[in-house]
Design a protein around this motif. Structure first.
Motif, PDB file in Angstrom:
ATOM      1  N   TYR A 381       3.338 -69.187  -6.038  1.00  0.00           N
ATOM      2  CA  TYR A 381       4.750 -69.511  -6.238  1.00  0.00           C
ATOM      3  C   TYR A 381       5.341 -68.496  -7.206  1.00  0.00           C
ATOM      4  O   TYR A 381       4.679 -68.077  -8.162  1.00  0.00           O
ATOM      5  CB  TYR A 381       4.879 -70.929  -6.813  1.00  0.00           C
ATOM      6  CG  TYR A 381       6.224 -71.269  -7.404  1.00  0.00           C
ATOM      7  CD1 TYR A 381       7.258 -71.737  -6.605  1.00  0.00           C
ATOM      8  CD2 TYR A 381       6.461 -71.125  -8.776  1.00  0.00           C
ATOM      9  CE1 TYR A 381       8.498 -72.049  -7.157  1.00  0.00           C
ATOM     10  CE2 TYR A 381       7.689 -71.440  -9.335  1.00  0.00           C
ATOM     11  CZ  TYR A 381       8.700 -71.898  -8.517  1.00  0.00           C
ATOM     12  OH  TYR A 381       9.918 -72.197  -9.065  1.00  0.00           O
ATOM     13  N   THR A 382       6.590 -68.085  -6.985  1.00  0.00           N
ATOM     14  CA  THR A 382       7.222 -67.104  -7.868  1.00  0.00           C
ATOM     15  C   THR A 382       8.442 -67.685  -8.568  1.00  0.00           C
ATOM     16  O   THR A 382       9.133 -68.554  -8.037  1.00  0.00           O
ATOM     17  CB  THR A 382       7.652 -65.850  -7.092  1.00  0.00           C
ATOM     18  OG1 THR A 382       8.598 -66.210  -6.069  1.00  0.00           O
ATOM     19  CG2 THR A 382       6.459 -65.146  -6.469  1.00  0.00           C
ATOM     20  N   GLU A 383       8.700 -67.159  -9.770  1.00  0.00           N
ATOM     21  CA  GLU A 383       9.854 -67.560 -10.579  1.00  0.00           C
ATOM     22  C   GLU A 383      10.903 -66.458 -10.577  1.00  0.00           C
ATOM     23  O   GLU A 383      10.580 -65.271 -10.505  1.00  0.00           O
ATOM     24  CB  GLU A 383       9.430 -67.833 -12.026  1.00  0.00           C
ATOM     25  CG  GLU A 383       8.836 -69.205 -12.257  1.00  0.00           C
ATOM     26  CD  GLU A 383       9.884 -70.301 -12.340  1.00  0.00           C
ATOM     27  OE1 GLU A 383      11.090 -70.005 -12.174  1.00  0.00           O
ATOM     28  OE2 GLU A 383       9.495 -71.458 -12.570  1.00  0.00           O
ATOM     29  N   ILE A 384      12.170 -66.853 -10.692  1.00  0.00           N
ATOM     30  CA  ILE A 384      13.251 -65.886 -10.812  1.00  0.00           C
ATOM     31  C   ILE A 384      13.312 -65.348 -12.237  1.00  0.00           C
ATOM     32  O   ILE A 384      12.750 -65.915 -13.164  1.00  0.00           O
ATOM     33  CB  ILE A 384      14.609 -66.512 -10.447  1.00  0.00           C
ATOM     34  CG1 ILE A 384      14.914 -67.702 -11.376  1.00  0.00           C
ATOM     35  CG2 ILE A 384      14.631 -66.935  -8.993  1.00  0.00           C
ATOM     36  CD1 ILE A 384      16.308 -68.242 -11.241  1.00  0.00           C
ATOM     37  N   GLY A 385      14.033 -64.230 -12.412  1.00  0.00           N
ATOM     38  CA  GLY A 385      14.229 -63.658 -13.731  1.00  0.00           C
ATOM     39  C   GLY A 385      15.366 -64.332 -14.475  1.00  0.00           C
ATOM     40  O   GLY A 385      16.116 -65.144 -13.919  1.00  0.00           O
ATOM     41  N   ASP A 386      15.503 -63.991 -15.752  1.00  0.00           N
ATOM     42  CA  ASP A 386      16.524 -64.615 -16.598  1.00  0.00           C
ATOM     43  C   ASP A 386      17.940 -64.325 -16.113  1.00  0.00           C
ATOM     44  O   ASP A 386      18.858 -65.119 -16.350  1.00  0.00           O
ATOM     45  CB  ASP A 386      16.378 -64.129 -18.045  1.00  0.00           C
ATOM     46  CG  ASP A 386      15.090 -64.630 -18.693  1.00  0.00           C
ATOM     47  OD1 ASP A 386      14.566 -65.657 -18.223  1.00  0.00           O
ATOM     48  OD2 ASP A 386      14.628 -63.992 -19.650  1.00  0.00           O
TER      49      ASP A 386
END
Length: 423
Positions: A381-386
């Protein structure tokens, strides 16, 4: 000379991989287009997507297993196929932008008075007693916890809404975060509307709504399966769910990141292994339906496996892998001895991913049923950047919101990990 040759061979591989990424992008764009109705259970969007993916496997030369391309099964699902209208006082709200309806809700049509449950009510025994002793069977509760900093009051308000004590017709919940939807395989005793904070006047008196759900008890859906025979019968499963939330009234949930991106990764892995002449392990590539309504497809598969579970080594699941600026997670990697250490070691040596986290046990996606059957189940699973916005379970989860920043790295990390299993 040796250095030159290695560099030349490396350059030869770069266009090949780039071509796969272009194919992945095209596939995500296709699956999130309007022709599949959000790959849900209105207008048979899931079936249209399954047919397309089956044909996609045929064209790429990916074998069926024992003649099986599709694994059919039935689910119950609550759907919202018709136009939805919501007005609070004289203000018409926009579905998908201002509000979303909890998909397990029952159908409601009519005009209803509003009763407030807010900071003022919660902190006044007299006001709260009046609400609790009122007949709310034909009223909507407007819930806004703005300014309530006491966790016990928050918990009390939540328990009031979920316990059924109030017996109100429905609830309008003002949410701080952008409203999200979700699938449902049942009809609950509640009718809940989630509204973005600031949209509804806290002094609103009435709600006017027309929202018609249709519960389908025996909906036919299917998993899509591809297979590559290896030197041994021991099998590795690569999987992702292809279904999404479909339609709510006139609003479509495209589901580009969730989870057309995971489907693209599975088929990218299949394309890679089709070109290998020395596949040691056999490999199954399974695209599940029913994930958004409770992991129905993967649960059905492990209870009715087409490939013997005692010969299944592990399942690697990809769910929302379209971004990655905020890091890549391998959930469950720390639940099995040595698994996280091996992934971490590969990534440190090859620098495939800038940020990689090892996660503990979670049952939030299609790896979980395999884990519960005693097989290793890993979840990428991947997270978005700030500086990015998360459009999880929202109508804005479109192909143009994905940057694929971790896609190549995940592919290469998994490829190397699987290769290392036989070393």
């Amino acid at each position: 000379m040796r250095s030159f040759l290695l560099t030349f061979l490396l350059l030869l591989t770069l266009p090949f991989y780039g071509q796969n990424l272009r194919k992945a992008k095209r596939l995500v764009k296709e699956l999130s287009s309007e022709k599949y109705y959000g790959r849900g259970y209105v207008n048979k969007g899931d079936s249209l997507a399954a047919d397309y993916l089956g044909q996609y496997m045929d064209k790429m030369g990916l074998n069926k297993y024992d003649g099986i391309r599709f694994q059919d099964y039935s689910v119950s699902v609550n759907t919202w196929p018709t136009t939805i209208s919501l007005r609070i006082d004289d203000k018409q709200l926009e579905l998908g932008e201002d509000y979303l309806i909890e998909t397990s809700s029952f159908p409601v049509q009519g005009s209803f008075p509003i009763v407030k449950l807010n900071k003022s009510t919660m902190k006044s025994g007299r006001k709260l007693s009046k609400v609790l002793n009122s007949d709310l069977s034909n009223s909507f509760m407007l819930v806004d916890t703005t300014g309530i900093n006491n966790p016990e009051l928050h918990l009390f308000a939540q328990n009031l809404l979920t316990s059924g004590v109030l017996k109100n017709k429905g609830t309008v919940i003002s949410s701080k975060r952008k409203v999200r939807s979700g699938g449902a395989s049942f009809v609950s005793d509640n009718f809940n509307i989630h509204v973005n904070r600031g949209i509804v006047n806290p002094k609103a008196d009435s709600i006017h709504i027309d929202a018609q759900s249709v519960f389908v008890e025996d909906y036919k859906t299917r998993n899509v399966i591809g297979f590559i025979q290896g030197q041994v019968d021991t099998c590795i499963v690569f999987c992702a769910h292809y279904d999404h939330l479909g339609m709510m009234g006139d609003i479509m949930f495209p589901g580009a990141n969730d989870n057309a991106s995971g489907v693209a990764m599975v088929l990218d892995m299949a394309s890679h292994y089709l070109k290998q002449k020395d596949n040691y392990y056999s490999k199954l590539f399974i695209l599940f339906s029913g994930e958004e309504i409770g992991l129905k497809g993967s649960k059905h598969y492990v209870d009715n496996p087409v490939y013997p579970m005692d010969k299944t080594l592990m399942a690697i699941n990809f769910d929302m892998v379209g971004n990655g600026d905020g890091g890549t997670y391998i959930f469950n990697a720390k639940a099995y001895k040595g698994v996280w250490d091996r992934f971490d070691q590969i990534n440190k040596e090859k620098d495939y991913l800038k940020i990689l986290y090892g996660g503990g046990m979670t049952c939030s996606s299609d790896h979980c049923p395999f884990h519960l059957k005693g097989k290793e189940g890993l979840f990428f699973y991947t997270e978005i950047g700030d500086d990015q916005k998360l459009y999880y379970h929202q109508p804005k989860d479109k192909e143009n919101t994905i940057n694929y920043s971790a896609y190549k790295g995940i592919f290469r990390l998994v490829r190397d990990y699987v290769q290392g299993l036989r070393d």
